[in-house]
Design an enzyme around this catalytic site. Sequence first.
Site, PDB file in Angstrom:
ATOM      1  N   GLU A  94       0.804  -1.229   0.000  1.00 40.33           N
ATOM      2  CA  GLU A  94       0.000   0.000   0.000  1.00 40.33           C
ATOM      3  C   GLU A  94       0.839   1.283   0.000  1.00 40.33           C
ATOM      4  O   GLU A  94       0.354   2.334   0.410  1.00 40.33           O
ATOM      5  CB  GLU A  94      -0.933   0.004   1.210  1.00 40.33           C
ATOM      6  CG  GLU A  94      -1.980  -1.086   1.157  1.00 40.33           C
ATOM      7  CD  GLU A  94      -3.144  -0.783   2.084  1.00 40.33           C
ATOM      8  OE1 GLU A  94      -4.221  -0.450   1.579  1.00 40.33           O
ATOM      9  OE2 GLU A  94      -2.954  -0.862   3.318  1.00 40.33           O
ATOM     10  N   HIS A 113     -11.568  -0.509   6.202  1.00 41.57           N
ATOM     11  CA  HIS A 113     -10.128  -0.686   6.040  1.00 41.57           C
ATOM     12  C   HIS A 113      -9.335   0.075   7.105  1.00 41.57           C
ATOM     13  O   HIS A 113      -8.629  -0.520   7.900  1.00 41.57           O
ATOM     14  CB  HIS A 113      -9.757  -0.230   4.616  1.00 41.57           C
ATOM     15  CG  HIS A 113      -8.304  -0.298   4.299  1.00 41.57           C
ATOM     16  ND1 HIS A 113      -7.830  -0.088   3.025  1.00 41.57           N
ATOM     17  CD2 HIS A 113      -7.208  -0.522   5.059  1.00 41.57           C
ATOM     18  CE1 HIS A 113      -6.498  -0.209   3.033  1.00 41.57           C
ATOM     19  NE2 HIS A 113      -6.109  -0.460   4.257  1.00 41.57           N
TER      20      HIS A 113
HETATM   21 ZN   LIG Z   1      -4.186  -0.620   4.918  1.00 39.13          ZN
END
Ligand SMILES: [Zn+2]
Length: 235
Positions: free
Chosen positions: A75, A164
């Site tokens: 990410e 998330h």
């Molecule tokens: Zn994350």
Amino acid sequence: MPGPAYDLALANRILAREGVVDAYGHVSLRHPGQESRFLLSCSRSPELVTPQDIMEFDLAGEPADRADERQTYLERFIHSAVYESRGDVMAVVHSHSPAVLPFSITDAPLRPAIHTAGLIGARIPVWDIRTKFGDTDMLVRNMEQGRDMARNLGACSVILMRGHGCTVAAADLKEAVIAAIYLQLNAAVQLAACQLGKLRYLSDSETKLTAETNRLPAVKARMWDYYVKRADAGF
Ligand SMILES: [Zn+2]
């Protein structure tokens, strides 16, 4: 050895110690001398990060040294997209802070309610990756997804990511870490308080004034020293 990599490793340890990050989550710092680069650890849990783990990335989210074969965070595009779109941002924290998550999956807005949380800003948008990208594994895996998140962040300091976590953008590393810690505390207080009765939040003006106080160098230094001591990094 004091320096940007050392401070960033410390920031990792602090966020881990305070429960903002766990096995996942990361914190980055725009390169102090090169605005088109940023510093971020290789893929390790923040609790374990040392200054030697810090790597340099470009604004496409790729390692500046292409010969560096260390594993990178999936990410990392969260960070590159925010730096690309916001010249005022010098540090970014991405976490799955447990207290914050309920606000990412309900219509209940997360709003500043305590004076130590002014840095989180009066408005906290919620980004839903599904709106543009359909069903995914919820991770921000490329620049397109990162840019969509950054667009929704706009000029705000914090954005929640549905189901998330959240991303915090700030003008320096201390501010990003402090905002991430007090975002979590504000969320916990808000959740606890809503069981007692009607909530009274900070007004927009109170949010601005408390943020100004929290940005005072002496205040930031006092908080930073406290959290560094608690983190007891040992490097
Ligand atoms: Zn994350």
